[in-house]
Scaffold this active site. Structure first.
Site, PDB file in Angstrom:
ATOM      1  N   LYS B 113       0.833  -1.215   0.000  1.00  0.00           N
ATOM      2  CA  LYS B 113       0.000   0.000   0.000  1.00  0.00           C
ATOM      3  C   LYS B 113       0.861   1.255   0.000  1.00  0.00           C
ATOM      4  O   LYS B 113       0.747   2.111   0.870  1.00  0.00           O
ATOM      5  CB  LYS B 113      -0.916   0.004   1.227  1.00  0.00           C
ATOM      6  CG  LYS B 113      -2.006  -1.057   1.153  1.00  0.00           C
ATOM      7  CD  LYS B 113      -2.940  -0.929   2.321  1.00  0.00           C
ATOM      8  CE  LYS B 113      -4.066  -1.934   2.205  1.00  0.00           C
ATOM      9  NZ  LYS B 113      -4.980  -1.857   3.352  1.00  0.00           N
ATOM     10  N   ASN B 114       1.729   1.359  -0.943  1.00  0.00           N
ATOM     11  CA  ASN B 114       2.662   2.487  -0.982  1.00  0.00           C
ATOM     12  C   ASN B 114       2.547   3.172  -2.336  1.00  0.00           C
ATOM     13  O   ASN B 114       2.695   2.544  -3.381  1.00  0.00           O
ATOM     14  CB  ASN B 114       4.065   1.912  -0.735  1.00  0.00           C
ATOM     15  CG  ASN B 114       5.172   2.916  -0.964  1.00  0.00           C
ATOM     16  OD1 ASN B 114       5.287   3.473  -2.050  1.00  0.00           O
ATOM     17  ND2 ASN B 114       5.986   3.131   0.031  1.00  0.00           N
TER      18      ASN B 114
END
Lengths: 447, 334
Positions: B113-114
């Site tokens: 989730k970057n």
């Protein structure tokens, strides 16, 4: 063939909602005295947690090394919401540090020496405005900022986060918010950004990060706020957006970010903020519903709300005359084209024409009982507090407490504030998420 | 933060002790005398970033600088400056981008989730072109096995489909995910994306009838599932008149109301139909009356009645339903 087990989404939802219900149940069985202790905002503890972090963070914060202006904002905004402030020395340290994040060619990076980035620029500007005062506000290089914002403008009309960075609705909002609050917003920055945001309103009614993606609370806030700030909010389908956002509040009382996802305290602001913004868009909403302009402002016993003709002008169209304020160091930049409109200021001065469309009491209950820790706030039971959640949960709590006021400058009634009235937080400007008094100061300064 | 999964854990030699770095003077961070939010960096973090600043300021696009950006990314994959400089180096060195993609694979798995990683991945995929489409579809599929709602991965997948192609199996994939978890709203969103944008299917108008049938089937299985209801609305582009003119829509509302449970979304839809001049059937009127707890309500307009029922059975949204009631202007009941 009834399924005893639910799907993955259902199982997770049931588990979490039971956890929340258990908390509500335990508190409801407590004697009144103990109950009221549970719904108190643990103000001193929160302030201590926040102030400590301002002075030292552990090595595990290295993953936020490119987000230090965000840490500044999350902390200083939270402290200010709680009615406190930092001492003069810390204020100076704030200004000095953020100056080191400011790039030579405008904008602010994630730390000293990093490339400027729109999100950290937004965080830095909001922090400096929250610190307030001449030194802080005059440390911002608005000429270079304008050039930076223009450099980030993409051919699609949207903005990219940094040189070679991604284009999305977050970038649009942070660019527009910064330009608006610094009074450097002009036609060149605005051009086609509305087209980009409109293309992100999905079939569900909410707004996504990019065209085609899923409707999401964070992007819905960004898209809606940006559209208000550029005076194009009537291009969104507002009844559809409203229907979507009200369904994001669930039986566990808090808001989720997307359909069928779990509740998360930070959406108290992202979705709650959307609901608060809507309350001042009643004229546009009524128009889209085909209702007369005068409709709805005087429901039931509300004969107080003065729905004057003046607000009609301020919402539907830009005011033709620029009101000049005595310049105190800001003023119009001669490098930019004067717009003659300040949507952010007109917006907040408008009476609140609609009652809340969300359940403020329920949300306050989730915040105080499920999201609040001994010090700091968390996403949901089982998660750990952090600065991001502390900031956005408190912002959401403020939105709840002030959502029944008739205008921005009236104090809430005791009945609007869950728990003791001492729980009351400062009110925010919902388009920028800056504490209102601090916003007014900046508005005057940059006028 | 899960870098341990990524980096082969050999004993790290400090950069200052590596002969190839002997000519470089590290540049410390200019934090000032009294920084706010100071981070107690580890020695390794400090040293890596000091050397990174040196090569970044010198604009040194060299193999050793490339290696250094990798080390910096493993310590903080959210540093967009490091990523951006890495892209410049990759271009300058004409580096093997397939190898780069393998590195990005690893680091994505550790940090799914970057923003920066997914942005870098998009940049890489664009360079690698259509040959990479199936690999990217496969990779996002792998990510969805552990988190079927990963927002970044869905955005990437949509970008791949639009820029590089690979639409052939996408509707079947959506179906697979919806069968697996009918409450997965990301899968429904993707289905809408495919139905409205796939160059192979002919567009929303062509697909509408079969998709309406698909949505209705899902609704009847789980009438409390908001995703399928929103999808049904979306098939009519949220046009109230279009919905009101589709007899299947009123019909599914009637079916759900007749079940007398989980009918909030059905009534929400009925309300919209009524506000768009839908002429309700006798059965629909009766079904609404049947769930109305207060017989007196039957004497007011049907739309108002729907709002009153919703206010009672969906109390979290009571103020919304009250507002809806106040905005009804069309007299729908004779």
């Amino acid at each position: 063939m009834e399924n005893l087990r639910g799907t993955k989404s259902q199982e997770e939802q049931w588990m979490l909602q039971n956890q929340c219900f258990r908390i509500y149940d335990i508190v409801s069985r407590l004697p009144p005295q103990a109950q009221s202790v549970n719904v108190e905002v643990r103000r001193e503890n929160h302030i201590e947690y926040l102030t400590k972090s301002l002075k030292q963070l552990g090595p595990n914060f290295s993953v936020l090394d490119a987000n230090r202006p965000w840490l500044c904002y999350w902390i200083i905004h939270s402290i200010t919401l709680l009615g406190d402030c930092v001492d003069d020395k810390l204020e100076n340290d704030f200004i000095d540090f953020l100056c080191r994040c400011q790039g030579q060619d405008g904008g602010y990076g994630g730390g000293p020496g990093q490339m400027p980035h729109l999100a950290t620029t937004y965080a830095a500007i909001n922090s400096l405005i929250t610190v307030g005062g001449h030194k802080s506000l005059s440390s911002i290089n608005r000429e270079k900022m304008y050039e930076f914002l223009l450099r980030m403008k993409d051919a699609s009309g949207g903005f990219r986060m940094h040189d070679g960075g991604e284009v999305d609705v977050r970038a649009c909002y942070t660019a527009i918010s910064v330009a608006s609050v610094l009074n450097i917003l002009d036609d060149r920055l605005i051009q086609n950004v509305g087209d980009y945001i409109v293309s992100c309103q999905t079939f569900e009614g909410g707004i996504s990060g990019e065209p085609g993606s899923e409707a999401h609370g964070g992007y819905t806030f960004c898209g809606l706020a940006a559209m208000v700030l550029i005076n194009e909010v009537d291009r969104l389908n507002l009844p559809g957006l409203i229907n979507w956002v009200v369904f994001r509040q669930g039986i566990e009382c808090g808001f989720q970010g997307r359909t069928n996802k779990l509740v998360d305290g930070c959406y108290s602001f992202w979705q709650g903020g959307v609901a608060a913004i809507i309350q001042r868009l009643h004229l546009t909403v009524n128009k889209q519903l085909g209702l007369p302009d005068t409709f709805g402002c005087k429901t039931e016993s509300d004969n107080d709300s003065s729905d004057s003709e003046g607000e009609e002008l301020s919402e539907g169209s830009s005011s033709p005359v620029e009101i000049h304020h005595p310049t105190k160091g800001g003023g119009k930049l001669n490098t930019t084209v004067a717009m003659g409109v300040n949507c952010g200021y007109d917006f907040i001065k408008r009476p609140i024409g609609m009652k809340p469309i969300f359940n403020s009491k329920a949300l306050q209950q989730y915040i105080l009982l499920c999201s609040q820790e001994e010090a700091g706030f968390r996403d949901k039971p089982g998660k750990r507090k952090d600065h991001y959640h502390t900031c956005y949960v408190l912002s959401g709590l403020s939105i709840c407490q002030h959502c029944n006021a008739r205008d921005a400058d009236s104090p809430p009634l005791p009945g609007d504030v869950m728990g003791p009235y001492s729980n009351l937080l400062e009110s925010v400007h919902p388009l920028y998420n800056i504490v209102l008094d601090k916003y007014y100061e900046a508005y005057e300064f940059f006028a | 933060m899960n870098q341990e999964a990524v980096e082969e854990s050999e004993e790290r030699i400090p950069i200052r002790e590596r002969p190839e770095w002997a000519d470089v003077r590290p540049v410390p961070q200019d934090d000032g005398p009294n920084p706010v939010v100071p981070i107690a960096y580890t020695d390794e973090f400090n040293e890596t970033m000091d050397y990174f600043r040196a090569v970044y300021l010198a604009d040194e696009r060299s193999p050793r600088a490339l290696q250094l950006t990798k080390e910096a990314i493993l310590l903080n994959s959210g540093n967009y400056t490091v990523w951006q400089f890495r892209r410049l180096i990759l271009e300058a060195l004409n580096a093997d981008l397939h190898k780069e993609l393998q590195f990005v694979d690893q680091i994505t798995r550790a940090n799914p989730k970057n923003y920066q990683i997914w942005h870098h991945r998009r940049w890489l995929s664009e360079k690698l072109g259509t040959n990479i489409a199936s690999k990217e579809l496969e990779f996002t599929r792998e990510i969805f096995c552990s988190d079927a709602k990963n927002y970044h991965a869905w955005s990437h997948r949509q970008w791949v489909l639009q820029a590089l192609g690979g639409w052939e199996d996408e509707l079947a994939y959506c179906n697979e995910l919806i069968e697996d978890d009918v409450f997965n709203n990301s899968a429904w969103n993707q289905r809408y994306f495919v139905v409205s944008r796939s160059p192979l299917l002919g567009g929303l108008e062509v697909m509408r009838d079969s998709e309406v049938a698909y949505a209705i089937k899902a609704i009847l299985t789980k009438p409390e599932n908001e995703s399928s209801w929103r999808y049904l609305r979306g098939l009519h582009k949220n046009d109230g008149y279009s919905l009101a003119n589709d007899p299947q829509v009123a019909s599914v509302c009637l079916d759900v109301l007749a079940g007398k449970t989980d009918y909030v979304h059905a009534l929400n839809m009925v309300l919209d139909l009524l506000c768009h001049h839908h002429q309700p059937s006798r059965e629909l009127k009766d079904a609404i009356d049947a769930v109305s707890p207060d017989p007196d309500l039957s004497n007011i307009g049907l739309a108002e009645s729907a709002c009153s029922i919703l206010k009672l059975v969906d109390p979290i949204r009571a103020s919304y339903w009250e507002w809806r009631k106040s905005t009804i202007t069309i007299p729908v009941r004779d």
